[in-house]
Motif scaffolding. Structure first.
Motif, mmCIF file in Angstrom:
data_model
loop_
_atom_site.group_PDB
_atom_site.id
_atom_site.type_symbol
_atom_site.label_atom_id
_atom_site.label_comp_id
_atom_site.label_asym_id
_atom_site.label_seq_id
_atom_site.Cartn_x
_atom_site.Cartn_y
_atom_site.Cartn_z
ATOM 1 N N LEU A 291 -44.801 -11.763 17.244
ATOM 2 C CA LEU A 291 -46.224 -12.099 17.335
ATOM 3 C C LEU A 291 -47.094 -10.844 17.340
ATOM 4 C CD1 LEU A 291 -46.089 -14.995 19.981
ATOM 5 C CD2 LEU A 291 -46.528 -15.199 17.530
ATOM 6 N N LEU A 292 -46.645 -9.813 18.068
ATOM 7 C CA LEU A 292 -47.399 -8.558 18.092
ATOM 8 C C LEU A 292 -47.428 -7.911 16.718
ATOM 9 C CD1 LEU A 292 -46.132 -7.032 21.472
ATOM 10 C CD2 LEU A 292 -48.388 -7.970 21.016
ATOM 11 N N ALA A 293 -46.275 -7.927 16.025
ATOM 12 C CA ALA A 293 -46.192 -7.316 14.695
ATOM 13 C C ALA A 293 -47.042 -8.065 13.678
ATOM 14 C CB ALA A 293 -44.736 -7.280 14.232
ATOM 15 N N SER A 294 -47.283 -9.363 13.923
ATOM 16 C CA SER A 294 -48.087 -10.151 12.981
ATOM 17 C C SER A 294 -49.567 -9.802 13.056
ATOM 18 C CB SER A 294 -47.895 -11.648 13.263
ATOM 19 O OG SER A 294 -48.529 -12.014 14.482
ATOM 20 N N GLY A 295 -49.954 -9.057 14.076
ATOM 21 C CA GLY A 295 -51.353 -8.692 14.239
ATOM 22 C C GLY A 295 -52.119 -9.599 15.184
ATOM 23 N N LEU A 296 -51.434 -10.594 15.779
ATOM 24 C CA LEU A 296 -52.097 -11.471 16.740
ATOM 25 C C LEU A 296 -52.497 -10.669 17.974
ATOM 26 C CD1 LEU A 296 -52.773 -14.500 17.251
ATOM 27 C CD2 LEU A 296 -50.597 -14.669 18.466
ATOM 28 N N TRP A 297 -53.625 -11.014 18.570
ATOM 29 C CA TRP A 297 -54.082 -10.316 19.770
ATOM 30 C C TRP A 297 -52.973 -10.290 20.819
ATOM 31 C CZ3 TRP A 297 -59.633 -12.575 20.945
ATOM 32 C CH2 TRP A 297 -60.506 -12.154 19.932
ATOM 33 N N ILE A 298 -52.897 -9.184 21.546
ATOM 34 C CA ILE A 298 -51.849 -9.035 22.552
ATOM 35 C C ILE A 298 -51.924 -10.149 23.591
ATOM 36 C CG2 ILE A 298 -51.018 -7.563 24.431
ATOM 37 C CD1 ILE A 298 -51.862 -5.148 22.768
ATOM 38 N N ALA A 299 -53.134 -10.466 24.060
ATOM 39 C CA ALA A 299 -53.282 -11.501 25.087
ATOM 40 C C ALA A 299 -52.799 -12.849 24.575
ATOM 41 C CB ALA A 299 -54.742 -11.590 25.523
ATOM 42 N N LEU A 300 -53.141 -13.182 23.336
ATOM 43 C CA LEU A 300 -52.708 -14.462 22.772
ATOM 44 C C LEU A 300 -51.209 -14.476 22.520
ATOM 45 C CD1 LEU A 300 -55.620 -15.275 20.279
ATOM 46 C CD2 LEU A 300 -55.309 -16.007 22.650
ATOM 47 N N SER A 301 -50.645 -13.333 22.152
ATOM 48 C CA SER A 301 -49.182 -13.246 21.966
ATOM 49 C C SER A 301 -48.465 -13.513 23.287
ATOM 50 C CB SER A 301 -48.802 -11.862 21.432
ATOM 51 O OG SER A 301 -49.402 -11.610 20.179
ATOM 52 N N ILE A 302 -48.964 -12.896 24.364
ATOM 53 C CA ILE A 302 -48.350 -13.083 25.677
ATOM 54 C C ILE A 302 -48.454 -14.544 26.112
ATOM 55 C CG2 ILE A 302 -48.509 -12.438 28.116
ATOM 56 C CD1 ILE A 302 -49.633 -9.738 27.215
ATOM 57 N N ALA A 303 -49.661 -15.122 25.972
ATOM 58 C CA ALA A 303 -49.860 -16.515 26.380
ATOM 59 C C ALA A 303 -49.004 -17.453 25.529
ATOM 60 C CB ALA A 303 -51.333 -16.884 26.273
ATOM 61 N N GLY A 304 -48.875 -17.147 24.235
ATOM 62 C CA GLY A 304 -48.056 -17.985 23.358
ATOM 63 C C GLY A 304 -46.597 -18.000 23.782
ATOM 64 N N VAL A 305 -46.068 -16.844 24.144
ATOM 65 C CA VAL A 305 -44.680 -16.771 24.619
ATOM 66 C C VAL A 305 -44.533 -17.553 25.931
ATOM 67 C CG1 VAL A 305 -42.899 -15.219 25.517
ATOM 68 C CG2 VAL A 305 -44.178 -14.595 23.464
ATOM 69 N N GLY A 306 -45.531 -17.452 26.804
ATOM 70 C CA GLY A 306 -45.493 -18.214 28.046
ATOM 71 C C GLY A 306 -45.507 -19.711 27.787
ATOM 72 N N PHE A 307 -46.320 -20.143 26.846
ATOM 73 C CA PHE A 307 -46.417 -21.569 26.493
ATOM 74 C C PHE A 307 -45.061 -22.091 26.012
ATOM 75 C CE2 PHE A 307 -47.799 -25.319 24.236
ATOM 76 C CZ PHE A 307 -48.929 -25.742 24.936
ATOM 77 N N ILE A 308 -44.430 -21.347 25.116
ATOM 78 C CA ILE A 308 -43.132 -21.761 24.569
ATOM 79 C C ILE A 308 -42.052 -21.716 25.647
ATOM 80 C CG2 ILE A 308 -41.321 -21.090 22.926
ATOM 81 C CD1 ILE A 308 -43.597 -20.205 21.046
ATOM 82 N N THR A 309 -42.125 -20.738 26.547
ATOM 83 C CA THR A 309 -41.147 -20.650 27.639
ATOM 84 C C THR A 309 -41.173 -21.901 28.509
ATOM 85 O OG1 THR A 309 -41.367 -18.236 27.702
ATOM 86 C CG2 THR A 309 -40.421 -19.291 29.642
ATOM 87 N N ILE A 310 -42.376 -22.370 28.861
ATOM 88 C CA ILE A 310 -42.485 -23.575 29.685
ATOM 89 C C ILE A 310 -41.959 -24.790 28.928
ATOM 90 C CG2 ILE A 310 -44.124 -25.154 30.776
ATOM 91 C CD1 ILE A 310 -45.768 -22.776 31.613
ATOM 92 N N LEU A 311 -42.278 -24.893 27.631
ATOM 93 C CA LEU A 311 -41.785 -26.013 26.828
ATOM 94 C C LEU A 311 -40.263 -26.049 26.798
ATOM 95 C CD1 LEU A 311 -44.176 -26.094 23.722
ATOM 96 C CD2 LEU A 311 -43.970 -27.813 25.520
ATOM 97 N N MET A 312 -39.634 -24.869 26.728
ATOM 98 C CA MET A 312 -38.182 -24.803 26.580
ATOM 99 C C MET A 312 -37.421 -24.964 27.889
ATOM 100 S SD MET A 312 -37.854 -21.645 23.873
ATOM 101 C CE MET A 312 -36.071 -21.595 24.053
ATOM 102 N N THR A 313 -38.041 -24.582 29.001
ATOM 103 C CA THR A 313 -37.278 -24.483 30.250
ATOM 104 C C THR A 313 -37.748 -25.416 31.354
ATOM 105 O OG1 THR A 313 -38.699 -22.684 31.070
ATOM 106 C CG2 THR A 313 -36.775 -22.055 29.776
#
Length: 433
Positions: A17-39
């Motif tokens: 996500l960071l390499a794609s150019g997405l904002w750092i804050a949105l990248s972090i929140a996106g990973v958190g969102f997916i983590t909750i969905l998975m676990t």
């Protein structure tokens, strides 16, 4: 046993996500969102909303935009002229002479700014032309400015210490107090290097200027008194327990506006420009903190921090080995991210390890800031290097090479801080008592 595949997968996702150019804050929140969905069976949208509200509802967070605004006001005043005129008369007999102005000027401005880039820009815009005009070595002048500009991250009121305090749950007042002695130590290391360089290279130093009588020096330094008053009002009120960091920041803004008005540098245009710049910076930091808070909660749902802490504990690493490994890690990461992003990205992951190793979190905050200071003078994303490149128009390689001795000075500071942790913990403990 820590779920290696889950952790590795989340790390790869974050990097992608960071390499794609997405904002750092949105990248972090996106990973958190997916983590909750998975676990977890928890609704990620509700968790995100409640976490964002809880993370933003903080009185200490209010100090952040105020300190940033204070620095923006002073950066647009004639403070850099006053620093040079007030300090220069006292340095004529010191080895290195006016080269120390960069270090001392940055140290003083750091005490009212909190920003590394603002410190380097404000001091550099007057000091570098004056040093060049008087015949001082260009590379050493650039290096001292790049190195000393990093003091803006360490000497309170440091923006990054506020960010660390909020992200880690530590007292901002104690972090501010912890930054004072290490800041003086780092400035002393830089000045020591300049003295040694000047003694070893007398042919590269310009002729000594005529000395001033003592009372003329005092008269010349009168322009520093408002700045010293501002530093005393902000830091002194916090240390004496008269004001919280937020209260002191509000007083600092009022005094900064008064200083700018009295020096006739405060106009409606500069007022609006400074307020907008402070707003943009504050919003950028705030959204980073919100994303980090959500990722921390998400990792708690997944159990990653506790598993990671147990894993590190089972390895029986000594605190010194852990600090060495983290130093190398931060130096590498600092080549690609700015300091605030590093703190926000790594706090939720690394703090469980640090606590497991029995390392004091106030001390660790100062350690992190010094290591992050290194990242501000390392290419390709060293913010201070970009600032100085803009001031001098030199290529990045020359600016980075000139900064290298001061990178070494920061490495020495980390060693001293590790060997003598009381440098960072003495004042906070004194304040608690």
């Amino acid at each position: 046993m820590i779920d290696v595949f889950l952790s590795l997968g989340l790390l790869i996702l974050l990097l992608a996500l960071l390499a794609s150019g997405l904002w750092i804050a949105l990248s972090i929140a996106g990973v958190g969102f997916i983590t909750i969905l998975m676990t977890s069976g928890a609704p990620p949208g509700q968790v995100l909303a409640s976490t964002f509200w809880g993370a933003s509802y903080s009185w200490e967070l209010a100090a952040l935009p105020l300190f940033i605004w204070m620095g923006e006001i002073l950066m647009r005043s004639r403070l850099s002229d006053d620093l040079f005129a007030g300090l220069a008369p006292w340095l004529n007999r010191v080895p290195g002479r006016l080269l120390h102005i960069n270090v001392l000027g940055c140290g003083l401005f750091s005490a009212v700014s909190g920003s590394s880039a603002a410190t380097a820009a404000t001091v550099g815009k007057i000091a570098l032309p004056e040093l060049r005009k008087r015949g001082y070595d260009e590379d050493v002048a650039i290096g001292t400015l790049a190195g000393a500009g990093t003091l803006g991250l360490l000497i309170p009121p440091s923006i990054i210490l506020i960010v660390y305090g909020i992200a880690s749950g530590q007292s901002v007042i104690h972090l501010f107090m912890a930054g004072i002695l290490p800041g003086i130590m780092v400035a002393g290391i830089f000045m020591g290097y300049v003295m040694i360089w000047a003694l070893l290279n007398p042919s590269k130093m310009p002729p000594r200027e005529a000395s001033m009588p003592f009372f003329q020096k005092v008269h010349q330094s009168r322009r520093l008194f408002p700045l010293l008053l501002l530093i005393g009002a902000v830091i002194g009120s916090i240390y004496l327990g008269l004001a919280s960091p937020t209260d002191a920041a509000a007083v600092g803004v009022a005094l900064s506006l008064l200083m700018a008005y009295s020096s006739r540098t405060l106009t409606w245009a500069s007022f609006v420009e400074g307020a907008l710049a402070a707003t943009r910076t504050s919003c950028m930091i705030a959204i980073l903190l919100l994303g980090s808070a959500f990722l921390t909660v998400a990792m708690g749902f997944a159990g990653i921090p506790s598993d990671l802490a147990r894993w590190i504990g089972d390895m029986n690493l000594s605190p010194h080995i852990l600090i060495l490994a983290l130093t190398l890690f931060f130096i590498v990461v600092g080549c690609f991210l700015d300091g605030i992003s590093i703190v926000v990205l790594t706090t939720s992951i690394i703090l469980p390890m640090v606590e497991q190793a029995g390392i004091d979190l106030i001390w660790f905050g100062i350690y992190v800031v010094i290591v992050v200071e290194m990242s501000s003078i390392t290419p390709p994303v060293g913010f201070n290097l970009f600032v100085i490149q803009g001031l001098t128009r030199h290529d990045m390689f020359r600016v980075a090479k000139a900064s290298l001795p001061f990178f070494g000075g920061l490495v020495l500071a980390v060693f001293l801080l590790t060997a003598f942790p009381e440098i960072a913990t003495y004042l906070p403990q004194k304040l608690s008592n």
